[in-house]
Design a protein around this motif. Structure first.
Motif, PDB file in Angstrom:
ATOM      1  N   SER A  14       1.074  -1.169  -0.010  1.00  0.00           N
ATOM      2  CA  SER A  14       0.079   0.039  -0.078  1.00  0.00           C
ATOM      3  C   SER A  14       0.839   1.206   0.043  1.00  0.00           C
ATOM      4  CB  SER A  14      -0.899   0.084   1.124  1.00  0.00           C
ATOM      5  OG  SER A  14      -0.136   0.118   2.388  1.00  0.00           O
ATOM      6  N   ALA A  15       2.113   1.220  -0.275  1.00  0.00           N
ATOM      7  CA  ALA A  15       2.949   2.311  -0.278  1.00  0.00           C
ATOM      8  C   ALA A  15       2.664   3.576  -1.307  1.00  0.00           C
ATOM      9  CB  ALA A  15       4.612   1.945  -0.707  1.00  0.00           C
ATOM     10  N   ALA A  16       2.578   4.597  -0.931  1.00  0.00           N
ATOM     11  CA  ALA A  16       2.178   5.833  -1.589  1.00  0.00           C
ATOM     12  C   ALA A  16       3.361   6.534  -2.197  1.00  0.00           C
ATOM     13  CB  ALA A  16       1.579   6.797  -0.874  1.00  0.00           C
ATOM     14  N   ARG A  17       3.284   7.191  -3.221  1.00  0.00           N
ATOM     15  CA  ARG A  17       4.460   7.704  -3.903  1.00  0.00           C
ATOM     16  C   ARG A  17       4.682   8.877  -3.181  1.00  0.00           C
ATOM     17  NH1 ARG A  17       7.724   5.285  -7.120  1.00  0.00           N
ATOM     18  NH2 ARG A  17       8.966   6.372  -8.681  1.00  0.00           N
ATOM     19  N   ALA A  18       6.167   9.023  -2.691  1.00  0.00           N
ATOM     20  CA  ALA A  18       7.048  10.129  -2.104  1.00  0.00           C
ATOM     21  C   ALA A  18       6.711  11.302  -2.742  1.00  0.00           C
ATOM     22  CB  ALA A  18       8.334   9.910  -1.839  1.00  0.00           C
TER      23      ALA A  18
END
Length: 189
Positions: free
Chosen positions: A74-78
């Motif tokens: 579920s990592a979002a873009r930095a």
């Protein structure tokens, strides 16, 4: 931080930060512990230590595995204003924050050698190996997803315990060229 950016530290580097100190404290404690006869004798102590080494390595490597996987998926873009923390700074901060725990663990491992020689040191060394395995697995996930995983620095306080502790609600992702650490948290060559 400028324009709402946040400081980010690599998850794999934070995981790996404790591996070397635990390994070397464990090796040193086990080496000193072998010199002591102990209550159980050296042979039983070393055999018990070998079993503890394997159990600790496996337990640490698999601890919170599902939580790591869920956060990585579920990592979002930095954001472009996020500040990526250097590998050396992350290592130094973790080790400074945990130095008393490492010293206490070393003293406990050394003290346990009076009862069971080398077992406590081998347990510590096994925990260090488990952290290396966990970081290597994170590196494989990062390579497979072609993204490095980062966590907010302010969520990594001394009480957080892990880069996936209770305060961590989400992680961020960047391209594999970002930062100065390779996938898995090792030094970039």
């Amino acid at each position: 931080m400028a324009r709402g950016g946040q400081g980010l530290a690599r998850v794999a580097v934070v995981v790996r930060a404790g591996a070397a100190p635990l390994w070397w404290c464990g090796v040193l404690a086990a080496g000193i512990g072998v010199l002591l006869p102990g209550l159980t004798g050296r042979r039983i102590g070393v055999m018990a230590g070998a079993a503890l080494f394997l159990v600790a390595a496996a337990a640490v490597a698999y601890w919170r595995r599902k939580r790591y996987d869920a956060l990585v998926r579920s990592a979002a873009r930095a954001g472009k204003h996020d500040v990526l923390q250097d590998r050396a700074v992350t290592l130094r901060n973790w080790r400074r924050g945990h130095r008393w725990w490492l010293l206490l663990a070393f003293a406990a491992a050394l003290g346990s050698s009076f009862a069971v020689p080398a077992a406590g040191g081998m347990l510590l060394a096994g925990a260090g190996v488990g952290l290396w395995w966990k970081a290597a697995r994170l590196g494989r996930l990062e390579r497979a997803g072609q993204a490095l995983i980062w966590v907010r620095v302010d969520w990594l306080g001394p009480r957080a315990g892990a880069p996936v502790g209770k305060p961590v609600r989400a992680v961020r992702a960047t391209g594999v060229a970002a930062g100065d650490a390779a996938p898995g948290g090792a030094r970039r060559h």
